[in-house]
Motif scaffolding. Sequence first.
Motif, PDB file in Angstrom:
ATOM      1  N   ASP A 338      41.771  -8.911  20.000  1.00 55.16           N
ATOM      2  CA  ASP A 338      42.320  -8.118  18.900  1.00 55.16           C
ATOM      3  C   ASP A 338      42.465  -6.678  19.363  1.00 55.16           C
ATOM      4  O   ASP A 338      41.636  -6.170  20.151  1.00 55.16           O
ATOM      5  CB  ASP A 338      41.394  -8.200  17.675  1.00 55.16           C
ATOM      6  CG  ASP A 338      42.006  -7.530  16.460  1.00 55.16           C
ATOM      7  OD1 ASP A 338      43.171  -7.826  16.166  1.00 55.16           O
ATOM      8  OD2 ASP A 338      41.317  -6.716  15.830  1.00 55.16           O
ATOM      9  N   GLY A 339      43.498  -6.015  18.883  1.00 55.91           N
ATOM     10  CA  GLY A 339      43.755  -4.634  19.229  1.00 55.91           C
ATOM     11  C   GLY A 339      43.257  -3.694  18.146  1.00 55.91           C
ATOM     12  O   GLY A 339      43.001  -4.076  17.013  1.00 55.91           O
ATOM     13  N   VAL A 340      43.134  -2.405  18.511  1.00 55.21           N
ATOM     14  CA  VAL A 340      42.679  -1.391  17.565  1.00 55.21           C
ATOM     15  C   VAL A 340      43.792  -1.112  16.577  1.00 55.21           C
ATOM     16  O   VAL A 340      44.931  -0.833  16.946  1.00 55.21           O
ATOM     17  CB  VAL A 340      42.271  -0.105  18.307  1.00 55.21           C
ATOM     18  CG1 VAL A 340      41.835   0.963  17.318  1.00 55.21           C
ATOM     19  CG2 VAL A 340      41.168  -0.415  19.294  1.00 55.21           C
ATOM     20  N   GLY A 341      43.469  -1.175  15.260  1.00 56.86           N
ATOM     21  CA  GLY A 341      44.446  -0.865  14.225  1.00 56.86           C
ATOM     22  C   GLY A 341      45.451  -1.961  13.963  1.00 56.86           C
ATOM     23  O   GLY A 341      46.383  -1.779  13.186  1.00 56.86           O
ATOM     24  N   GLY A 342      45.288  -3.119  14.559  1.00 68.81           N
ATOM     25  CA  GLY A 342      46.261  -4.199  14.365  1.00 68.81           C
ATOM     26  C   GLY A 342      45.830  -5.239  13.362  1.00 68.81           C
ATOM     27  O   GLY A 342      46.412  -6.317  13.290  1.00 68.81           O
ATOM     28  N   GLY A 343      44.785  -4.961  12.578  1.00 68.22           N
ATOM     29  CA  GLY A 343      44.315  -5.967  11.636  1.00 68.22           C
ATOM     30  C   GLY A 343      43.335  -6.936  12.282  1.00 68.22           C
ATOM     31  O   GLY A 343      42.845  -6.705  13.398  1.00 68.22           O
ATOM     32  N   LYS A 420      37.139  -0.255  18.209  1.00 74.07           N
ATOM     33  CA  LYS A 420      37.127   0.499  19.457  1.00 74.07           C
ATOM     34  C   LYS A 420      36.962  -0.482  20.609  1.00 74.07           C
ATOM     35  O   LYS A 420      36.082  -1.344  20.572  1.00 74.07           O
ATOM     36  CB  LYS A 420      35.985   1.517  19.460  1.00 74.07           C
ATOM     37  CG  LYS A 420      35.905   2.341  20.741  1.00 74.07           C
ATOM     38  CD  LYS A 420      34.734   3.303  20.677  1.00 74.07           C
ATOM     39  CE  LYS A 420      34.591   4.083  21.985  1.00 74.07           C
ATOM     40  NZ  LYS A 420      33.426   4.979  21.952  1.00 74.07           N
ATOM     41  N   VAL A 421      37.806  -0.343  21.615  1.00 77.16           N
ATOM     42  CA  VAL A 421      37.747  -1.215  22.788  1.00 77.16           C
ATOM     43  C   VAL A 421      36.650  -0.704  23.718  1.00 77.16           C
ATOM     44  O   VAL A 421      36.569   0.500  24.008  1.00 77.16           O
ATOM     45  CB  VAL A 421      39.100  -1.260  23.517  1.00 77.16           C
ATOM     46  CG1 VAL A 421      39.012  -2.202  24.720  1.00 77.16           C
ATOM     47  CG2 VAL A 421      40.179  -1.738  22.565  1.00 77.16           C
ATOM     48  N   GLY A 422      35.756  -1.603  24.149  1.00 71.37           N
ATOM     49  CA  GLY A 422      34.669  -1.224  25.042  1.00 71.37           C
ATOM     50  C   GLY A 422      35.157  -1.003  26.466  1.00 71.37           C
ATOM     51  O   GLY A 422      36.315  -1.245  26.824  1.00 71.37           O
ATOM     52  N   PRO A 428      38.267  -1.634  35.245  1.00 72.83           N
ATOM     53  CA  PRO A 428      39.330  -0.897  34.539  1.00 72.83           C
ATOM     54  C   PRO A 428      39.221  -1.100  33.038  1.00 72.83           C
ATOM     55  O   PRO A 428      38.681  -2.081  32.554  1.00 72.83           O
ATOM     56  CB  PRO A 428      40.616  -1.512  35.106  1.00 72.83           C
ATOM     57  CG  PRO A 428      40.217  -2.846  35.632  1.00 72.83           C
ATOM     58  CD  PRO A 428      38.825  -2.665  36.133  1.00 72.83           C
ATOM     59  N   ALA A 429      39.749  -0.107  32.306  1.00 71.06           N
ATOM     60  CA  ALA A 429      39.656  -0.150  30.844  1.00 71.06           C
ATOM     61  C   ALA A 429      40.546  -1.260  30.299  1.00 71.06           C
ATOM     62  O   ALA A 429      41.734  -1.324  30.606  1.00 71.06           O
ATOM     63  CB  ALA A 429      40.077   1.195  30.250  1.00 71.06           C
ATOM     64  N   PRO A 430      39.993  -2.173  29.474  1.00 73.23           N
ATOM     65  CA  PRO A 430      40.831  -3.219  28.874  1.00 73.23           C
ATOM     66  C   PRO A 430      41.674  -2.643  27.745  1.00 73.23           C
ATOM     67  O   PRO A 430      41.392  -1.570  27.210  1.00 73.23           O
ATOM     68  CB  PRO A 430      39.798  -4.228  28.353  1.00 73.23           C
ATOM     69  CG  PRO A 430      38.586  -3.414  28.118  1.00 73.23           C
ATOM     70  CD  PRO A 430      38.583  -2.324  29.133  1.00 73.23           C
ATOM     71  N   GLY A 431      42.702  -3.388  27.365  1.00 74.20           N
ATOM     72  CA  GLY A 431      43.604  -2.932  26.312  1.00 74.20           C
ATOM     73  C   GLY A 431      43.234  -3.453  24.942  1.00 74.20           C
ATOM     74  O   GLY A 431      43.630  -2.863  23.937  1.00 74.20           O
ATOM     75  N   ARG A 432      42.471  -4.530  24.850  1.00 76.39           N
ATOM     76  CA  ARG A 432      42.123  -5.113  23.563  1.00 76.39           C
ATOM     77  C   ARG A 432      40.660  -5.571  23.563  1.00 76.39           C
ATOM     78  O   ARG A 432      40.068  -5.761  24.620  1.00 76.39           O
ATOM     79  CB  ARG A 432      43.024  -6.312  23.246  1.00 76.39           C
ATOM     80  CG  ARG A 432      44.490  -5.967  23.062  1.00 76.39           C
ATOM     81  CD  ARG A 432      45.287  -7.188  22.621  1.00 76.39           C
ATOM     82  NE  ARG A 432      45.245  -8.252  23.628  1.00 76.39           N
ATOM     83  CZ  ARG A 432      45.738  -9.474  23.430  1.00 76.39           C
ATOM     84  NH1 ARG A 432      46.281  -9.782  22.248  1.00 76.39           N
ATOM     85  NH2 ARG A 432      45.664 -10.387  24.373  1.00 76.39           N
ATOM     86  N   CYS A 433      40.129  -5.709  22.362  1.00 82.66           N
ATOM     87  CA  CYS A 433      38.791  -6.287  22.215  1.00 82.66           C
ATOM     88  C   CYS A 433      38.838  -7.784  22.566  1.00 82.66           C
ATOM     89  O   CYS A 433      39.832  -8.465  22.273  1.00 82.66           O
ATOM     90  CB  CYS A 433      38.270  -6.109  20.788  1.00 82.66           C
ATOM     91  SG  CYS A 433      37.954  -4.402  20.319  1.00 82.66           S
ATOM     92  N   ALA A 434      37.791  -8.271  23.172  1.00 85.94           N
ATOM     93  CA  ALA A 434      37.751  -9.689  23.578  1.00 85.94           C
ATOM     94  C   ALA A 434      36.351 -10.220  23.303  1.00 85.94           C
ATOM     95  O   ALA A 434      35.377  -9.752  23.887  1.00 85.94           O
ATOM     96  CB  ALA A 434      38.112  -9.852  25.051  1.00 85.94           C
ATOM     97  N   GLU A 435      36.238 -11.199  22.388  1.00 85.06           N
ATOM     98  CA  GLU A 435      34.969 -11.835  22.046  1.00 85.06           C
ATOM     99  C   GLU A 435      35.121 -13.355  22.158  1.00 85.06           C
ATOM    100  O   GLU A 435      36.233 -13.874  22.011  1.00 85.06           O
ATOM    101  CB  GLU A 435      34.531 -11.489  20.618  1.00 85.06           C
ATOM    102  CG  GLU A 435      33.842 -10.135  20.496  1.00 85.06           C
ATOM    103  CD  GLU A 435      34.758  -8.969  20.821  1.00 85.06           C
ATOM    104  OE1 GLU A 435      34.344  -8.093  21.598  1.00 85.06           O
ATOM    105  OE2 GLU A 435      35.905  -8.945  20.320  1.00 85.06           O
ATOM    106  N   SER A 436      34.008 -14.016  22.411  1.00 84.81           N
ATOM    107  CA  SER A 436      34.038 -15.472  22.543  1.00 84.81           C
ATOM    108  C   SER A 436      32.911 -16.081  21.710  1.00 84.81           C
ATOM    109  O   SER A 436      31.886 -15.436  21.472  1.00 84.81           O
ATOM    110  CB  SER A 436      33.896 -15.899  24.012  1.00 84.81           C
ATOM    111  OG  SER A 436      32.648 -15.470  24.522  1.00 84.81           O
TER     112      SER A 436
END
Length: 448
Positions: A338-343, A420-422, A428-436
Motif C-alpha cells: 500500500d502507498g502513502v495517501g492511497g487509501g 509512512k514507508v519504512g 534502498p528506500a522502498p516506494g510502498r508499505c509491504a506487510e505479510s
Amino acid sequence: MSLTASLDASSVTAVPGEETSLPLQVRNSGSTVEEYRFEVAGACAAWTTVEPATLSLYPGSSETVSVTFRPPRDPSVPAGETPFGVRVIPTSDHAEPEVPEGRVTVAPFTEVTAELVPRGSHGVLRGGHKVAVDNRGNTPLTVGLAARSGTERARISFTRPELTVAPGRAAFSELRVKPAQRLWRGTPVVHTFQAVVAPPTPEGEEPAAPPVVLDGTYQQEAILPRWLPRALVLACVLALILAGFWYGLLRPAVKSAAREAITPEAIASATTGPDSGGQTGGGSDGGPSPTPTPPPTPTPPPKPPVKPAPKPTKPRPKPTVKPVPPAEPTSAQVQVRDGVGGGSSTGTALTVPDGKVFRLTDVVVQNPQGDAGTVVIRVGDGSPLLVLALENFRDSDYHFVTPIQVSAGGRVAMTVTCRKVGRPVGAPAPGRCAESLLLGGTMQTIQP
C-alpha cells in the motif's frame, strides 16, 4: 554544456530531528529557456528534499535552490558521514544532467529507556527480576547497572553489571535480591530497592544521557507457612476422633463377634476324645460293672442350597459409530502493499472451500521494512480479529488455545493503511508499505 550546478559547501552536518539547508547554484548557459527538476541520490534520499522541486531559467541566468536535510530522530539513521548527490535534470531531451556531490554528517544522539520486569517479586530465599535496556539512539551505547537498597536487610546483585547495546536494540541483565536473614515464620517482609541504568561519563564531561531509575520490591515469604500450625492442630483433632471411633464403636463390635463364635457344638467338638476299647473290672461287692455312656453323635453340617445356573443372555449389538474425517494441517500466506495517501489495500490469505471448516490456531504478522500505519486482520464478515499499529512491531505472532472456526465460504483477509514507508537498514528506500500475513491451522471436512 548548457547547464552548470554547484553546491556552496561540499559537506554539511545535520542534527536528527532538526532541519539543515545547503544552497545549490544552478546556471543556464544555453541559448533557450530551460526547466530543471531535481532528484537526491544516496542513503539520505528518504529524508532530503530540494525546494523548489522544479526551476525555470532564462538563457544566461542563474538561481539558487535549497537542499534541505531532515534526518529523523530514530535509530534507523546511524550517526556518521554519508555521501549524496543532487541530480539536476533538464526537461529537454538534448541536454545532459548535472550531478553535484557532497557529504552529510549525521550528528549522534543518545536516548535510553529501561524497564524492570517484574516490578515486584516474592519468594522464600531470593527474588528474581530482569532489567531490559533499550538503545533508542543512533550510536552504540555502553551503560552501567547499579542498585540501591531501601534497607540494609537485602543484598542486590547483577549477572551483567555492564551492557553494550547497539542502536535500535535491547539488552537484558538479571537482578537478584537476597535477604540477609531467613524468615522462618511470621508476617512477610517487603524489601524496596532501586535499579539505576546510567551511561558512563568521562571525567570533566556531561553525561550523554540522564540515568534511568527503576523502583522495585521483593517480598520475603516465611519458610514455615501460616497455615502449618492450623494444619497440625487439625491433624491432632482428626487423630483423636479416629481413636474415639475405634474404642467406642469398632472394638466392642469385634469382641461381640468373637463371643458369638463360641457355640456348644464347637466346645463338644474340641473336648471329645477317642472311644474306649475294653471293659473295666467289677467292684468290691462283686456286682456288675457300670455300662459306659456312649459319646454324643456329631450333627453333620447342613448342605448349602444349590443355586440354579443363570440363563445365558444374548450380547447386545454395539452401536455403529461413523468415522470422523481427519483434520488436515493447513497454512496460507498473503502479502499486501500500500502507498502513502492511497487509501487502504486488502489481500485475502485464505477462502474456506464448500463442505469444509477451517480452525485457525496461529497468526504471524510481519513488518520487515518498519512501516508506520495500521493493519487489520478480519475473519469472515464479523468484527476485526486483530487491529495492530505497524510502528509497534516488526514480527508479531499470536497463538490461540481455543481455535477460531471459519465456516465454508469464509475468508481471512488483511487490510493495510500506510501512513509512512519504512526504511530497512543498508537498503534502498522502498516506494510502498509491504506487510505479510501467515496463517496456520487445520482444515476438516464437514460430515453430512
